[in-house]
Design an enzyme around this catalytic site. Structure first.
Site, PDB file in Angstrom:
ATOM      1  CB  CYS A 118      17.111  42.341   8.922  1.00  0.00           C
ATOM      2  SG  CYS A 118      17.284  40.364   9.830  1.00  0.00           S
TER       3      CYS A 118
ATOM      4  CB  CYS B 297      14.199  34.863   5.195  1.00  0.00           C
ATOM      5  SG  CYS B 297      15.762  34.699   5.309  1.00  0.00           S
TER       6      CYS B 297
END
Ligand code: DGL
Length: 300
Positions: free
Chosen positions: A76, A202
């Site tokens: 992440c 992302c």
């Protein structure tokens, strides 16, 4: 003390990190993995650093104490930007891999010198990303676009079918968001002055590759981080003496008496703090894994 047969922990705010897990499983087929999707608390991107940092600490502790992980991949970008330094100093013995938008590798790819970067607001406004960008000052023109709501829409749409061929990109929630953000960045293409390289900052965004590709056209290169992260994980495990050998080779080791002689075949367990059906849909769709790999857990 972790064993070579202990699993590698992987975590993300939700299903996005499954893209990194897919690359890890391909590069490290003899390893076991325990993946945690913090879907009850996703998205992280618009939550603020203090919240994301607290979740990252809680999840690291949970994976280390309950699952005895031998290494952790923070799959992440947002959690890495908010908390990787603190986690590194709290767990100095845990091999740790974080993610950041791959803007350095993009420099080697761009021909027009214009590079687009999409990610969450948390990642792209972080001081970590600001420093990375400043370190490359003058080497390319970076067009940076936070994509509020896109990761969340990908989570919500995880069990929707792929768009029908020829259908308008803007017909789905994820497609409409991609359209809005890509159009805001300017012209894409390979002609001078156009953005010819798009960094997916992302881990969720590779799952809307089709929509992004339709919008930017065929000549634009996408840069994502799954494979480099898998290579870095392998390097760290090797350096720590924690890389797991194939099960057959260990069985052949017979009476050597090492702790791994009795190990089972590698397994992948998928955990979520949110609805299990969402994780099951992502696991089936993107990794081809059965529903019984998935369960809901509580990580206060
Ligand atoms: N997948 C995450 C990332 O790479 C975060 C998405 C979110 O929760 O906002 O940043």
């Amino acid at each position: 003390m972790p064993l070579t047969s202990s699993p590698i922990g992987v975590f993300d705010s939700g299903v996005g990190g499954l893209s990194v897990l897919r690359a890890l499983r391909a590069a490290l087929p003899h390893e076991s993995f325990v993946y945690l999707a913090d879907s009850a608390n996703a998205p992280y991107g618009e939550r603020g650093d203090a919240y994301v940092s607290a979740r990252t600490h809680a999840i690291t502790r949970y994976l280390r104490d309950q699952h005895h992980i031998k290494a952790l991949v923070v799959a992440c970008n947002t959690a890495t930007a908010a908390a990787i330094h603190e986690v590194r100093s709290s767990y100095p013995d845990l091999p740790l891999v974080g993610l950041e938008p791959a803007i350095k590798p993009a420099l080697a790819v761009t021909r027009t010198g214009r590079v687009g970067v999409i990610g969450t607001r948390g990642t792209l406004t972080s001081s970590k990303f600001g420093k990375l960008l400043a370190s490359l000052d003058g080497q390319a023109r970076f067009v940076v676009q936070p994509c509020d709501g896109l990761a969340h829409a990908i989570e919500r749409g995880v069990d929707l079918p792929d768009p029908a061929p020829g259908s308008a990109v803007g017909a789905t929630e994820t497609g409409a968001l991609c359209e809005r953000y890509i159009h805001a960045m300017g012209a894409f293409g390979t002609a001078p002055g156009q953005i010819d390289t798009l960094v997916l900052g992302c881990t969720h965004y590779i799952f809307v590759e089709h929509e992004l590709r339709t919008l930017v056209g065929p000549g634009v290169q996408f840069i994502e981080t799954g494979e480099p992260v898998a290579r870095q994980t392998r390097r760290l495990l090797e350096a720590a003496g924690l890389l797991r050998a194939p099960v057959q080779a260990l069985a052949g080791a017979g009476a050597s008496g090492t702790e791994d002689d009795a190990q089972d075949a590698p397994e992948t367990r998928l955990l979520t703090t949110g609805p299990v059906a969402m994780l099951q849909a992502g696991a089936r769709r993107w990794l081809g894994l059965p529903a019984d790999c998935c369960e809901t857990v509580s990580v206060p």
